[in-house]
Design a protein around this motif. Structure first.
Motif, PDB file in Angstrom:
ATOM      1  N   UNK A 260      -1.083   1.564 -11.589  1.00  0.00           N
ATOM      2  CA  UNK A 260      -0.307   0.378 -11.313  1.00  0.00           C
ATOM      3  C   UNK A 260       0.384   0.500  -9.854  1.00  0.00           C
ATOM      4  N   UNK A 261       0.692   1.526  -9.995  1.00  0.00           N
ATOM      5  CA  UNK A 261       1.912   1.378  -8.244  1.00  0.00           C
ATOM      6  C   UNK A 261       0.559   1.814  -7.243  1.00  0.00           C
ATOM      7  N   UNK A 262      -0.664   2.001  -7.410  1.00  0.00           N
ATOM      8  CA  UNK A 262      -1.692   1.857  -6.270  1.00  0.00           C
ATOM      9  C   UNK A 262      -2.176   0.449  -5.978  1.00  0.00           C
ATOM     10  N   UNK A 263      -2.375   0.096  -7.060  1.00  0.00           N
ATOM     11  CA  UNK A 263      -2.119  -1.306  -6.503  1.00  0.00           C
ATOM     12  C   UNK A 263      -1.002  -2.063  -5.855  1.00  0.00           C
ATOM     13  N   UNK A 264      -0.316  -2.283  -6.414  1.00  0.00           N
ATOM     14  CA  UNK A 264       1.175  -1.664  -5.319  1.00  0.00           C
ATOM     15  C   UNK A 264       1.204  -1.535  -4.176  1.00  0.00           C
ATOM     16  N   UNK A 265       0.617  -1.274  -3.422  1.00  0.00           N
ATOM     17  CA  UNK A 265       0.786  -0.140  -2.289  1.00  0.00           C
ATOM     18  C   UNK A 265      -0.349  -0.377  -1.681  1.00  0.00           C
ATOM     19  N   UNK A 266      -1.576  -1.142  -2.288  1.00  0.00           N
ATOM     20  CA  UNK A 266      -2.083  -1.862  -1.793  1.00  0.00           C
ATOM     21  C   UNK A 266      -2.032  -2.966  -1.025  1.00  0.00           C
ATOM     22  N   UNK A 267      -1.382  -3.505  -1.987  1.00  0.00           N
ATOM     23  CA  UNK A 267      -0.546  -4.575  -1.536  1.00  0.00           C
ATOM     24  C   UNK A 267       0.217  -4.941  -0.044  1.00  0.00           C
ATOM     25  N   UNK A 268       1.018  -3.710  -0.382  1.00  0.00           N
ATOM     26  CA  UNK A 268       2.151  -3.435   0.593  1.00  0.00           C
ATOM     27  C   UNK A 268       1.583  -2.853   2.009  1.00  0.00           C
ATOM     28  N   UNK A 269       0.156  -2.512   1.836  1.00  0.00           N
ATOM     29  CA  UNK A 269      -0.636  -1.930   2.546  1.00  0.00           C
ATOM     30  C   UNK A 269      -1.154  -3.139   3.848  1.00  0.00           C
ATOM     31  N   UNK A 270      -1.597  -4.057   2.680  1.00  0.00           N
ATOM     32  CA  UNK A 270      -2.297  -5.393   3.329  1.00  0.00           C
ATOM     33  C   UNK A 270      -1.169  -6.179   3.728  1.00  0.00           C
ATOM     34  N   UNK A 271      -0.171  -6.103   3.798  1.00  0.00           N
ATOM     35  CA  UNK A 271       1.403  -7.017   4.079  1.00  0.00           C
ATOM     36  C   UNK A 271       1.223  -6.066   6.140  1.00  0.00           C
ATOM     37  N   UNK A 272       1.500  -4.913   5.594  1.00  0.00           N
ATOM     38  CA  UNK A 272       1.592  -4.481   7.476  1.00  0.00           C
ATOM     39  C   UNK A 272       0.030  -4.626   7.790  1.00  0.00           C
ATOM     40  N   UNK A 273      -0.649  -5.133   7.420  1.00  0.00           N
ATOM     41  CA  UNK A 273      -2.060  -4.697   7.974  1.00  0.00           C
ATOM     42  C   UNK A 273      -2.056  -6.270   8.738  1.00  0.00           C
TER      43      UNK A 273
END
Length: 487
Positions: free
Chosen positions: A455-468
């Motif tokens: 769960x928290x991995x997927x949330x982290x991925x979306x955070x990374x996409x936002x930063x990207x």
């Protein structure tokens, strides 16, 4: 010359171009370089945002029980299905109409749209409280979202009453009060729903609030909305309405996303959909909105889940206290430090850093169940406060990016467009987050990303996409500063 381009728009205009009967010109002094903070206007804006947020968030604590009482579900397992429809109906309605409200705000003014939005909270919010039928409740939520153009219009309005020095503070007020509403709303819904059961001495059996057990939160929200409605009449109109005889002829029916007048006699024929800076800023806002609302849902589920399922086993009261502490920390940061940070490094770097810093916080959450007692509470409170600050900081900075992408006269439509896309992502977020959370519960024995790690991995991925998405060439560097008007 470079410094002149950063001055507020009206400072660049010659005195004879200010129209004495134009409401936007009359309140132009609010944006002069030496103007003080518009305290009265920002206080009313704060009340507006809270008024907008309360009906969105107050129903989540009792929605499960409300659907159960409506007897629409054939079994307990089906209740969540209908809860999802009621929860997303508001966002669906807002998604469909936000651009229209933005266009109307640019054409007829900000205040009328704000007032209509408050009236929708009073009428349809109260109607939802009286709903004992699922389809009536669904209709009330949809209409509430459809007639509610408060948030997008308010974001545009805030940038028009603050000079460049106070822009960050003004937008911080919007983001902060949105976050506060997401804390106050659930608390109100939890404490005030089913009052005849919780407070039988005050609400006896057979009373109005016994027949309609979910009415009291809606009534309290509506009473607050009436007070906000009265206060909103004190806001000055910021729309520029100039003498049409001195302007170039324009089409009677300008398109909402292309064409139209910029408010100063110039016909803007470029489509907002082709404005790359705006669409890139909206993309940043949408992805963070997806992450934020999914996290909000998952975090509460994770906190109250049993330890055997990787949760913390907290009570709803514990979660409420945790969110209250987080809200207080966020309030202090947003009003004291956020304007300084944004004015120093700009909204782009602020968005990027806040999104990236949230990733390690998400990564360590699955290890929290290994802690107990005071240690768990201290770590949990500190991380929750920091996470809440980063979340609202990213969201607020994205508001600035959208406003910086367009001229003043098109901010209504631009913010309406961002609200439409954002509402779609917010409608998808809870469903996707809930599905991933349910999937994770069946993977506790997995070798890679077991249980809540997934769960928290997927949330982290979306955070990374936002930063990207905050890097060039996707997000232009021009969004770090207010849009420079062309004459």
């Amino acid at each position: 010359m470079g410094e002149d381009l950063q001055k507020p728009l009206l400072q660049l205009l010659p005195k004879n171009s200010l129209y004495p009967n134009c409401p936007g010109c009359i309140c132009a002094h609010l944006r002069s370089p030496n103007a003080p903070i518009p305290v009265k206007e920002l206080v009313i804006i704060a009340l507006l945002v809270v008024c907008n947020t309360l009906p969105i968030a107050s129903l989540y604590p009792f929605l499960y029980f409300m659907v159960e009482d409506m007897k629409i579900a054939k079994s307990q397992d089906d209740i969540g299905f209908y809860v999802g429809f009621l929860g997303s109906a508001f966002m669906v309605g807002r998604c469909m109409t936000s651009v229209i409200w933005g266009f109307l705000a640019d054409k007829y003014g900000r205040k009328p749209i704000i007032i209509i939005g408050i009236l929708s909270v009073i009428i349809f919010g109260t109607g939802f409280g009286f709903s004992t039928n699922f389809w009536v409740g669904l209709l009330m939520r949809f209409l509430l979202g459809s007639f509610n153009g408060i948030l997008g219009t308010t974001k545009a309005y805030t940038s028009e009453i603050c000079n460049e020095k106070h822009q960050a503070l003004g937008i911080a007020v919007v983001g902060t009060c949105w976050g506060l509403g997401l804390i106050i709303g659930p608390a109100m819904g939890g404490y005030l729903s089913q009052p005849a059961i919780k407070y039988p001495d005050l609400f006896p059996k057979g009373s109005l609030y016994d027949m309609f057990p979910y009415l009291l939160p809606s009534v309290c929200t509506s009473v607050f909305a009436v007070a906000v409605l009265i206060a909103s009449f004190q806001l000055p109109e910021t729309l520029h309405i100039h003498n049409k005889s001195l302007e170039e002829p324009k089409k009677e029916q300008p398109e909402m996303l292309s064409g139209g007048d910029d408010g100063f006699g110039h016909n803007k024929k470029t489509s907002l959909l082709s404005n790359w800076a705006l669409m890139a800023s909206i993309a940043v806002y949408c992805f963070w909105s997806l992450q934020d609302i999914a996290y909000t849902e998952i975090y509460s589920l994770w906190c109250v889940s049993p330890a055997d399922d990787g949760g913390l086993g907290l009570t709803t009261t514990d979660v409420g206290q945790l969110l209250a502490a987080s809200g207080f920390g966020m309030l202090v940061f947003q009003l004291s430090f956020f304007p300084v940070v944004v004015n120093t490094v700009g909204p782009i770097l602020t968005t990027r850093c806040a999104a990236l810093l949230s990733i390690p916080l998400l990564a360590v959450l699955p290890f929290y169940p290994q802690m107990h007692g005071t240690t768990l509470w201290v770590v949990l409170c500190l991380s929750s406060v920091v996470r809440f600050i980063l979340s609202v900081t990213t969201l607020t900075a994205s508001f600035l990016l959208v406003n910086n992408s367009v001229p003043q006269a098109r901010r209504g439509v631009a913010n309406g467009l961002s609200m439409s896309f954002g509402s779609f992502f917010k409608a998808v977020g809870p469903a996707g987050g809930g599905a991933i959370f349910s999937w994770a519960q069946s993977r506790h024995g997995a070798t890679i990303l077991p249980g809540n790690d997934l769960v928290f991995f997927f949330l982290g991925c979306v955070s990374f996409i936002t930063a990207l998405l905050s890097f060039e060439p996707f997000l232009p560097a021009s969004t770090d500063h207010p849009f420079v008007e062309e004459f």
